[in-house]
Design a protein around this motif. Structure first.
Motif, PDB file in Angstrom:
ATOM      1  N   VAL A 220       0.831  -1.205   0.000  1.00 42.94           N
ATOM      2  CA  VAL A 220       0.000   0.000   0.000  1.00 42.94           C
ATOM      3  C   VAL A 220       0.869   1.261   0.000  1.00 42.94           C
ATOM      4  O   VAL A 220       0.613   2.211  -0.761  1.00 42.94           O
ATOM      5  CB  VAL A 220      -0.952   0.002   1.213  1.00 42.94           C
ATOM      6  N   VAL A 221       1.903   1.278   0.829  1.00 40.31           N
ATOM      7  CA  VAL A 221       2.794   2.444   0.896  1.00 40.31           C
ATOM      8  C   VAL A 221       3.503   2.663  -0.439  1.00 40.31           C
ATOM      9  O   VAL A 221       3.658   3.808  -0.887  1.00 40.31           O
ATOM     10  CB  VAL A 221       3.826   2.259   2.037  1.00 40.31           C
ATOM     11  N   CYS A 222       3.914   1.583  -1.095  1.00 40.20           N
ATOM     12  CA  CYS A 222       4.587   1.707  -2.401  1.00 40.20           C
ATOM     13  C   CYS A 222       3.645   2.272  -3.462  1.00 40.20           C
ATOM     14  O   CYS A 222       4.022   3.174  -4.223  1.00 40.20           O
ATOM     15  CB  CYS A 222       5.139   0.352  -2.846  1.00 40.20           C
ATOM     16  N   PHE A 223       2.431   1.749  -3.518  1.00 37.93           N
ATOM     17  CA  PHE A 223       1.453   2.269  -4.483  1.00 37.93           C
ATOM     18  C   PHE A 223       1.169   3.742  -4.215  1.00 37.93           C
ATOM     19  O   PHE A 223       1.080   4.552  -5.137  1.00 37.93           O
ATOM     20  CB  PHE A 223       0.152   1.462  -4.404  1.00 37.93           C
ATOM     21  N   GLN A 224       1.031   4.084  -2.948  1.00 43.32           N
ATOM     22  CA  GLN A 224       0.775   5.472  -2.570  1.00 43.32           C
ATOM     23  C   GLN A 224       1.960   6.361  -2.925  1.00 43.32           C
ATOM     24  O   GLN A 224       1.789   7.437  -3.506  1.00 43.32           O
ATOM     25  CB  GLN A 224       0.498   5.547  -1.066  1.00 43.32           C
ATOM     26  N   GLY A 225       3.160   5.900  -2.602  1.00 46.09           N
ATOM     27  CA  GLY A 225       4.356   6.693  -2.872  1.00 46.09           C
ATOM     28  C   GLY A 225       4.626   6.899  -4.347  1.00 46.09           C
ATOM     29  O   GLY A 225       5.171   7.937  -4.753  1.00 46.09           O
ATOM     30  N   LEU A 226       4.241   5.908  -5.167  1.00 45.39           N
ATOM     31  CA  LEU A 226       4.461   6.012  -6.612  1.00 45.39           C
ATOM     32  C   LEU A 226       3.346   6.777  -7.319  1.00 45.39           C
ATOM     33  O   LEU A 226       3.369   6.923  -8.544  1.00 45.39           O
ATOM     34  CB  LEU A 226       4.583   4.606  -7.213  1.00 45.39           C
ATOM     35  N   GLY A 227       2.379   7.264  -6.551  1.00 44.23           N
ATOM     36  CA  GLY A 227       1.292   8.045  -7.141  1.00 44.23           C
ATOM     37  C   GLY A 227       0.332   7.227  -7.986  1.00 44.23           C
ATOM     38  O   GLY A 227      -0.253   7.736  -8.950  1.00 44.23           O
ATOM     39  N   LEU A 228       0.146   5.946  -7.640  1.00 45.14           N
ATOM     40  CA  LEU A 228      -0.695   5.055  -8.433  1.00 45.14           C
ATOM     41  C   LEU A 228      -2.130   4.981  -7.930  1.00 45.14           C
ATOM     42  O   LEU A 228      -2.930   4.202  -8.440  1.00 45.14           O
ATOM     43  CB  LEU A 228      -0.077   3.647  -8.446  1.00 45.14           C
ATOM     44  N   VAL A 229      -2.449   5.784  -6.916  1.00 46.25           N
ATOM     45  CA  VAL A 229      -3.801   5.797  -6.357  1.00 46.25           C
ATOM     46  C   VAL A 229      -4.452   7.140  -6.685  1.00 46.25           C
ATOM     47  O   VAL A 229      -3.894   8.199  -6.393  1.00 46.25           O
ATOM     48  CB  VAL A 229      -3.772   5.589  -4.832  1.00 46.25           C
ATOM     49  N   SER A 230      -5.625   7.081  -7.296  1.00 47.08           N
ATOM     50  CA  SER A 230      -6.273   8.315  -7.765  1.00 47.08           C
ATOM     51  C   SER A 230      -7.322   8.865  -6.811  1.00 47.08           C
ATOM     52  O   SER A 230      -7.744  10.017  -6.940  1.00 47.08           O
ATOM     53  CB  SER A 230      -6.924   8.067  -9.132  1.00 47.08           C
ATOM     54  N   GLY A 231      -7.777   8.062  -5.854  1.00 48.10           N
ATOM     55  CA  GLY A 231      -8.810   8.546  -4.945  1.00 48.10           C
ATOM     56  C   GLY A 231      -9.100   7.557  -3.841  1.00 48.10           C
ATOM     57  O   GLY A 231      -8.570   6.437  -3.825  1.00 48.10           O
ATOM     58  N   PRO A 232      -9.978   7.935  -2.904  1.00 49.64           N
ATOM     59  CA  PRO A 232     -10.241   7.084  -1.732  1.00 49.64           C
ATOM     60  C   PRO A 232     -10.886   5.744  -2.071  1.00 49.64           C
ATOM     61  O   PRO A 232     -10.604   4.748  -1.409  1.00 49.64           O
ATOM     62  CB  PRO A 232     -11.171   7.942  -0.862  1.00 49.64           C
ATOM     63  N   LEU A 233     -11.739   5.693  -3.097  1.00 50.57           N
ATOM     64  CA  LEU A 233     -12.357   4.424  -3.456  1.00 50.57           C
ATOM     65  C   LEU A 233     -11.304   3.436  -3.971  1.00 50.57           C
ATOM     66  O   LEU A 233     -11.311   2.249  -3.613  1.00 50.57           O
ATOM     67  CB  LEU A 233     -13.438   4.643  -4.514  1.00 50.57           C
ATOM     68  N   GLN A 234     -10.400   3.939  -4.802  1.00 47.98           N
ATOM     69  CA  GLN A 234      -9.334   3.076  -5.308  1.00 47.98           C
ATOM     70  C   GLN A 234      -8.413   2.631  -4.173  1.00 47.98           C
ATOM     71  O   GLN A 234      -7.966   1.477  -4.151  1.00 47.98           O
ATOM     72  CB  GLN A 234      -8.528   3.801  -6.381  1.00 47.98           C
ATOM     73  N   MET A 235      -8.157   3.525  -3.226  1.00 45.54           N
ATOM     74  CA  MET A 235      -7.314   3.165  -2.085  1.00 45.54           C
ATOM     75  C   MET A 235      -7.989   2.093  -1.240  1.00 45.54           C
ATOM     76  O   MET A 235      -7.336   1.142  -0.789  1.00 45.54           O
ATOM     77  CB  MET A 235      -7.007   4.397  -1.238  1.00 45.54           C
ATOM     78  N   ARG A 236      -9.290   2.214  -1.034  1.00 48.37           N
ATOM     79  CA  ARG A 236     -10.003   1.197  -0.249  1.00 48.37           C
ATOM     80  C   ARG A 236      -9.934  -0.164  -0.925  1.00 48.37           C
ATOM     81  O   ARG A 236      -9.704  -1.191  -0.282  1.00 48.37           O
ATOM     82  CB  ARG A 236     -11.459   1.612  -0.041  1.00 48.37           C
ATOM     83  N   ASN A 237     -10.129  -0.159  -2.246  1.00 48.81           N
ATOM     84  CA  ASN A 237     -10.048  -1.417  -2.992  1.00 48.81           C
ATOM     85  C   ASN A 237      -8.636  -1.991  -2.954  1.00 48.81           C
ATOM     86  O   ASN A 237      -8.444  -3.205  -2.818  1.00 48.81           O
ATOM     87  CB  ASN A 237     -10.484  -1.195  -4.442  1.00 48.81           C
ATOM     88  N   LEU A 238      -7.636  -1.110  -3.088  1.00 44.91           N
ATOM     89  CA  LEU A 238      -6.244  -1.540  -3.022  1.00 44.91           C
ATOM     90  C   LEU A 238      -5.935  -2.126  -1.647  1.00 44.91           C
ATOM     91  O   LEU A 238      -5.287  -3.180  -1.540  1.00 44.91           O
ATOM     92  CB  LEU A 238      -5.311  -0.368  -3.310  1.00 44.91           C
ATOM     93  N   PHE A 239      -6.382  -1.454  -0.603  1.00 43.00           N
ATOM     94  CA  PHE A 239      -6.118  -1.897   0.766  1.00 43.00           C
ATOM     95  C   PHE A 239      -6.654  -3.311   0.980  1.00 43.00           C
ATOM     96  O   PHE A 239      -5.955  -4.188   1.504  1.00 43.00           O
ATOM     97  CB  PHE A 239      -6.774  -0.927   1.753  1.00 43.00           C
ATOM     98  N   GLY A 240      -7.895  -3.551   0.544  1.00 47.15           N
ATOM     99  CA  GLY A 240      -8.493  -4.866   0.706  1.00 47.15           C
ATOM    100  C   GLY A 240      -7.833  -5.926  -0.161  1.00 47.15           C
ATOM    101  O   GLY A 240      -7.584  -7.050   0.295  1.00 47.15           O
TER     102      GLY A 240
END
Length: 276
Positions: A220-240
């Motif tokens: 999750v931290v890597c995806f976030q740091g690389l700017g690969l998350v566009s919004g909270p819904l995508q982050m929630r899906n990524l987290f799960g």
């Protein structure tokens, strides 16, 4: 004929030595990766973001406010993932803080020299390791009972998780927690009955059923740091999704390690295997 037979034996022994060397090498790599994940977990719990300190330290809460709340724009892990535990002492002192003891004990529990040279230390740290795992499991049940799962950490303007997704998540967590506890208790039983090979296998399984959380956080931290998350819904899906993927990987890796350990023991003899 004798020369040919000797040559065949030498080739066979050489092949066995190479295979054994490869197994040992893979086990060492798995041990190093597991140790890294363990240290990552200890740092995550004790140093930062150390959510067990929420509501207990003004300095800590100020740092969290500066690092998470003020900078949140929807593309990061939501601040609620850390801040929600303020006021939940039972969770902070069961699920979260004992996790540092559990993770910190892993490198020592798995290291063969520590097990064989410092048996009393290994036994005492083992009980701390397994006791903390029971506390962590209790904390997970409290999180479920208080509805503090990660789905509730996200802003209210995004579509909430549907009933099927929530049921799947809670069922998966309950089953995984049950396996986590079972492997811990089985490891204790096998140690008491002096079935040390089975004890080692269940300890490895136990580690695999819990260390996934470090891998999930790293993903999750890597995806976030690389700017690969566009919004909270995508982050929630990524987290799960990262939870599911990480759990599968670490459990499969633990079973693979157990298989290698058994083959190593068969090659070296029941009392001579010294790896993991």
């Amino acid at each position: 004929m004798c020369k040919e037979s000797d040559q065949n034996k030498q080739i066979e022994l050489l092949g066995t030595a190479r295979t054994t060397g490869m197994k040992i090498g893979i086990l060492k790599v798995l041990y190093c990766i597991t140790t890294f994940f363990s240290l990552f977990m200890v740092a995550w719990i004790v140093i930062f973001p150390s959510s067990w300190l929420m509501g207990r330290s003004d300095f800590h809460d100020h740092i969290v406010n500066e690092a998470f709340i003020k900078t949140y724009d929807g593309t990061q892990v939501p601040p609620g993932t850390v801040t929600k535990y303020a006021g939940h002492s039972l969770i902070q002192f069961t699920h979260i803080l004992p996790g540092a003891i559990w993770a910190g004990a892993i490198p020592f529990q798995l290291h063969p020299t520590m097990r064989q040279t410092y048996r009393k230390v290994h036994r005492v740290s083992g009980y701390a390791f397994l006791t903390s795992s029971i506390l962590m499991a209790i904390g997970i049940l409290v999180i479920l009972a208080r509805d503090l799962t990660f789905h509730n950490d996200y802003p209210s303007h995004i579509p909430p998780a549907d009933d099927a997704e929530l049921l799947q998540m809670k069922t998966s967590i309950t089953v995984l927690t049950g396996w986590f506890v079972y492997t811990a208790l089985a490891a204790v039983v096998k140690a008491r009955t002096k079935d040390f090979e089975a004890h080692r296998s269940f300890v490895v399984r136990h580690v695999g059923s819990g260390i996934w959380i470090a891998l999930q956080r790293i993903i999750v931290v890597c995806f976030q740091g690389l700017g690969l998350v566009s919004g909270p819904l995508q982050m929630r899906n990524l987290f799960g999704s990262a939870v599911t993927g990480s759990t599968c990987l670490t459990i499969l890796a633990s079973e693979y390690a157990i298989r290698l350990l058994k083959k190593d023991a068969e090659t070296a003899g029941p009392t001579k295997s010294k790896h993991l």
